[in-house]
Design an enzyme around this catalytic site. Sequence first.
Site, short mmCIF file in Angstrom:
data_model
loop_
_atom_site.label_atom_id
_atom_site.label_comp_id
_atom_site.label_asym_id
_atom_site.label_seq_id
_atom_site.Cartn_x
_atom_site.Cartn_y
_atom_site.Cartn_z
N CYS A 133 0.85 -1.18 0.00
CA CYS A 133 0.00 0.00 0.00
C CYS A 133 0.90 1.24 0.00
CB CYS A 133 -0.97 0.00 1.17
SG CYS A 133 -0.38 0.82 2.65
N GLU A 134 0.51 2.20 -0.81
CA GLU A 134 1.39 3.35 -0.99
C GLU A 134 1.33 4.31 0.20
OE1 GLU A 134 0.13 5.04 -4.67
OE2 GLU A 134 -1.33 6.39 -3.73
N HIS A 135 0.35 4.15 1.07
CA HIS A 135 0.25 5.06 2.21
C HIS A 135 1.16 4.65 3.36
CE1 HIS A 135 -3.87 5.33 0.25
NE2 HIS A 135 -3.24 6.46 -0.03
N HIS A 136 1.31 3.33 3.54
CA HIS A 136 2.07 2.84 4.70
C HIS A 136 3.21 1.92 4.29
CE1 HIS A 136 -2.09 3.68 6.05
NE2 HIS A 136 -1.45 4.30 7.03
N CYS A 141 -2.03 -2.87 6.64
CA CYS A 141 -2.08 -1.58 7.32
C CYS A 141 -3.39 -1.43 8.11
CB CYS A 141 -1.87 -0.42 6.35
SG CYS A 141 -3.17 -0.18 5.15
N HIS A 197 -5.53 -6.01 3.83
CA HIS A 197 -4.53 -4.94 3.94
C HIS A 197 -3.89 -4.98 5.33
CE1 HIS A 197 -5.69 -2.51 0.29
NE2 HIS A 197 -6.66 -3.41 0.36
N GLN A 238 -5.33 -0.37 -4.12
CA GLN A 238 -5.97 -1.52 -4.77
C GLN A 238 -6.85 -1.10 -5.95
OE1 GLN A 238 -8.12 -4.01 -2.00
NE2 GLN A 238 -9.03 -5.24 -3.61
ZN ZN Z 1 -2.07 1.52 4.01
#
Ligand code: ZN
Length: 201
Positions: free
Chosen positions: A93-96, A164, A162, A134
């Site tokens: 995931c690109e956020h975490h 995260c 996920h 996703q």
């Molecule tokens: Zn994430």
Amino acid sequence: MRDHAHLLRPSDPEFDEVGEVRLTGLIAELIEGLGEDVAREGLLKSPERIERSLRFLTSGYTADVQTVVNGALFESEGSEMVVVKGIEFYSLCEHHMLPFFGTAHIAYVPDTTILGLSKFARVVDVFARRMQVQERMTTQIADALEHVLAPKGVAVVTEASHLCMMMRGVEKQGSTTRTSAMRGIFRDDGRTRQEFLDALR
Ligand code: ZN
């Protein structure tokens, strides 16, 4: 350049053989910043291992769909729906930068071109092995297949867990996320779309 030079071992060149910036110094700095002792036995080789691992998990950046499908495109002999179910994928995931992983299901109705079945997993990997969300991954897989096959329609559904969400934040252990992208007759014809969705049950 950040001041992490002191963490580079003398043997580390700044760049590797293919011109990628060496990440070992940055990774050592990260580990140290988290409160660890990068010099202790168990962590000595970790920056190199983590770099190799991250390069693999993000190898989609240097992959190319056209190259992946080369040699596996054939002339179509019919226009029946083809469904490839349960393609495993692992993404970040690109956020975490934590993994999300699950399965992709792909259907298409060929026009003049079909693709060897084993290649669908490879196409998925081109887009999974990156920093992703996703929804975009699902869309990119559909768009890429639409581009190389020019089918009457293509549909992609992905289902993922996920980390995260599972390891931090809301800690919703059991939840999975489902996203889909419908193109051509899968978008325009409810019966065709339903036939695919029924096949996923
Ligand atoms: Zn994430």
